[in-house]
Design a protein around this motif. Structure first.
Motif, PDB file in Angstrom:
ATOM      1  N   LYS A  71      45.958  -4.812  37.804  1.00 23.10           N
ATOM      2  CA  LYS A  71      46.606  -3.980  39.280  1.00 23.10           C
ATOM      3  C   LYS A  71      45.642  -3.587  39.543  1.00 23.10           C
ATOM      4  CE  LYS A  71      49.901  -5.106  41.675  1.00 23.10           C
ATOM      5  NZ  LYS A  71      51.631  -5.076  42.567  1.00 23.10           N
ATOM      6  N   SER A  72      45.754  -2.089  38.718  1.00 25.33           N
ATOM      7  CA  SER A  72      45.582  -0.300  38.608  1.00 25.33           C
ATOM      8  C   SER A  72      44.240  -0.308  38.545  1.00 25.33           C
ATOM      9  CB  SER A  72      45.471   0.439  37.412  1.00 25.33           C
ATOM     10  OG  SER A  72      45.207   0.494  36.277  1.00 25.33           O
ATOM     11  N   CYS A  73      42.955  -1.384  38.161  1.00 22.04           N
ATOM     12  CA  CYS A  73      41.330  -1.593  38.630  1.00 22.04           C
ATOM     13  C   CYS A  73      41.558  -1.888  39.951  1.00 22.04           C
ATOM     14  CB  CYS A  73      41.104  -2.264  37.271  1.00 22.04           C
ATOM     15  SG  CYS A  73      41.175  -1.143  36.380  1.00 22.04           S
ATOM     16  N   GLY A  74      42.193  -2.703  41.315  1.00 22.21           N
ATOM     17  CA  GLY A  74      42.185  -3.319  40.894  1.00 22.21           C
ATOM     18  C   GLY A  74      42.111  -5.178  41.292  1.00 22.21           C
ATOM     19  N   ASN A  75      42.489  -5.084  40.289  1.00 19.54           N
ATOM     20  CA  ASN A  75      42.683  -6.934  40.200  1.00 19.54           C
ATOM     21  C   ASN A  75      44.235  -7.004  39.592  1.00 19.54           C
ATOM     22  OD1 ASN A  75      41.567  -9.987  39.776  1.00 19.54           O
ATOM     23  ND2 ASN A  75      40.830  -9.556  37.635  1.00 19.54           N
ATOM     24  N   ASP A  76      44.994  -7.701  40.422  1.00 21.34           N
ATOM     25  CA  ASP A  76      46.036  -8.124  40.010  1.00 21.34           C
ATOM     26  C   ASP A  76      46.361  -9.561  39.978  1.00 21.34           C
ATOM     27  OD1 ASP A  76      49.032  -8.504  40.559  1.00 21.34           O
ATOM     28  OD2 ASP A  76      49.307  -8.492  42.601  1.00 21.34           O
ATOM     29  N   LEU A  77      46.179 -10.148  39.011  1.00 19.92           N
ATOM     30  CA  LEU A  77      46.184 -10.893  38.452  1.00 19.92           C
ATOM     31  C   LEU A  77      48.003 -11.542  38.185  1.00 19.92           C
ATOM     32  CD1 LEU A  77      44.027 -10.731  35.459  1.00 19.92           C
ATOM     33  CD2 LEU A  77      43.307 -11.891  37.374  1.00 19.92           C
ATOM     34  N   SER A  78      48.394 -10.798  38.430  1.00 19.90           N
ATOM     35  CA  SER A  78      49.617 -11.213  38.792  1.00 19.90           C
ATOM     36  C   SER A  78      50.967 -11.969  39.910  1.00 19.90           C
ATOM     37  CB  SER A  78      50.750  -9.916  37.600  1.00 19.90           C
ATOM     38  OG  SER A  78      51.070  -8.933  38.282  1.00 19.90           O
ATOM     39  N   THR A  79      50.556 -11.559  40.486  1.00 19.83           N
ATOM     40  CA  THR A  79      51.250 -12.417  41.716  1.00 19.83           C
ATOM     41  C   THR A  79      50.181 -13.355  42.645  1.00 19.83           C
ATOM     42  OG1 THR A  79      50.951  -9.660  42.754  1.00 19.83           O
ATOM     43  CG2 THR A  79      51.264 -11.119  44.449  1.00 19.83           C
ATOM     44  N   PRO A  80      50.928 -14.384  42.836  1.00 24.72           N
ATOM     45  CA  PRO A  80      50.663 -15.991  43.154  1.00 24.72           C
ATOM     46  C   PRO A  80      49.930 -15.804  44.408  1.00 24.72           C
ATOM     47  CG  PRO A  80      52.812 -15.410  41.998  1.00 24.72           C
ATOM     48  CD  PRO A  80      52.763 -14.370  42.384  1.00 24.72           C
ATOM     49  N   VAL A  81      48.415 -16.227  44.870  1.00 26.54           N
ATOM     50  CA  VAL A  81      48.105 -16.623  45.743  1.00 26.54           C
ATOM     51  C   VAL A  81      48.883 -17.873  45.992  1.00 26.54           C
ATOM     52  CG1 VAL A  81      45.653 -16.002  46.858  1.00 26.54           C
ATOM     53  CG2 VAL A  81      47.029 -14.598  44.832  1.00 26.54           C
ATOM     54  N   PRO A  82      48.863 -18.437  46.764  1.00 28.05           N
ATOM     55  CA  PRO A  82      49.104 -20.163  46.558  1.00 28.05           C
ATOM     56  C   PRO A  82      48.022 -20.652  47.545  1.00 28.05           C
ATOM     57  CG  PRO A  82      51.110 -18.692  47.252  1.00 28.05           C
ATOM     58  CD  PRO A  82      50.425 -17.916  47.137  1.00 28.05           C
ATOM     59  N   GLU A  83      47.265 -19.680  48.744  1.00 26.52           N
ATOM     60  CA  GLU A  83      46.010 -20.464  49.456  1.00 26.52           C
ATOM     61  C   GLU A  83      45.013 -21.291  48.219  1.00 26.52           C
ATOM     62  OE1 GLU A  83      46.661 -16.021  50.248  1.00 26.52           O
ATOM     63  OE2 GLU A  83      47.880 -17.938  49.899  1.00 26.52           O
ATOM     64  N   PHE A  84      45.182 -19.983  47.812  1.00 19.30           N
ATOM     65  CA  PHE A  84      43.494 -20.214  46.097  1.00 19.30           C
ATOM     66  C   PHE A  84      44.344 -21.479  45.286  1.00 19.30           C
ATOM     67  CE2 PHE A  84      42.215 -17.065  48.925  1.00 19.30           C
ATOM     68  CZ  PHE A  84      41.118 -17.107  48.602  1.00 19.30           C
ATOM     69  N   GLY A  85      46.243 -21.878  45.189  1.00 24.50           N
ATOM     70  CA  GLY A  85      45.730 -22.492  44.020  1.00 24.50           C
ATOM     71  C   GLY A  85      46.567 -21.589  42.477  1.00 24.50           C
ATOM     72  N   PHE A  86      46.220 -20.258  42.702  1.00 25.46           N
ATOM     73  CA  PHE A  86      46.774 -19.532  42.188  1.00 25.46           C
ATOM     74  C   PHE A  86      47.887 -19.491  41.414  1.00 25.46           C
ATOM     75  CE2 PHE A  86      46.426 -14.829  40.088  1.00 25.46           C
ATOM     76  CZ  PHE A  86      46.372 -15.433  39.062  1.00 25.46           C
TER      77      PHE A  86
END
Length: 140
Positions: A71-86
């Motif tokens: 997340k600190s590097c700009g890639n937040d993998l912990s927050t859901p992104v429902p519109e992409f099924g993530f």
């Protein structure tokens, strides 16, 4: 889990069957995760192709430390992104991580653990086998 070789459109000459993907140990590539569904091809495996410019080849077990680092590097993998099924990732989830990001996390002291049997041999273009083995969760 065993991986069934898949026929990929346009793979090989004349659209033929790709060679069976191998892991970093030289064996058949195993499934990384089906829940959450992962992989460049979203088939659960860390398989790759020329189109995978990020090299999503390292099967990792997520940790809070790595998720914070990413997340600190700009890639937040912990927050859901429902519109992409993530669904968003949490500690303990397995995920096909980009090999260069794993190497970056290693250098920062935040690398997550690795599932070698599900890590594609292509990861070796970015990461050493010795480093991957130091973080392995599946060595006998």
């Amino acid at each position: 889990m065993q991986r069934i070789p898949m026929l990929r459109e346009g793979a090989g000459k004349g659209g033929g069957r790709r060679k069976e993907p191998k892991n970093v140990l030289g064996d058949r590539l195993e499934v990384c995760s089906l829940s959450p569904m992962t992989g460049f091809f979203r088939d659960g495996c860390c398989d790759t192709s020329r189109e995978d410019i990020g090299s999503h080849t390292v099967c990792v077990v997520m940790t809070l430390g790595f998720l914070e680092f990413s997340k600190s590097c700009g890639n937040d993998l912990s927050t859901p992104v429902p519109e992409f099924g993530f669904p968003g990732l949490k500690p303990g989830d397995r995920w096909c991580l980009c090999a260069p990001r794993w190497q970056e996390a290693l250098q920062a002291g935040r690398a997550p653990r690795v599932v070698l049997r599900a890590t594609h041999e292509g990861a070796l273009s970015y990461c050493s086998l010795a480093d991957l083995k130091r973080f392995a969760v599946d060595l006998d």
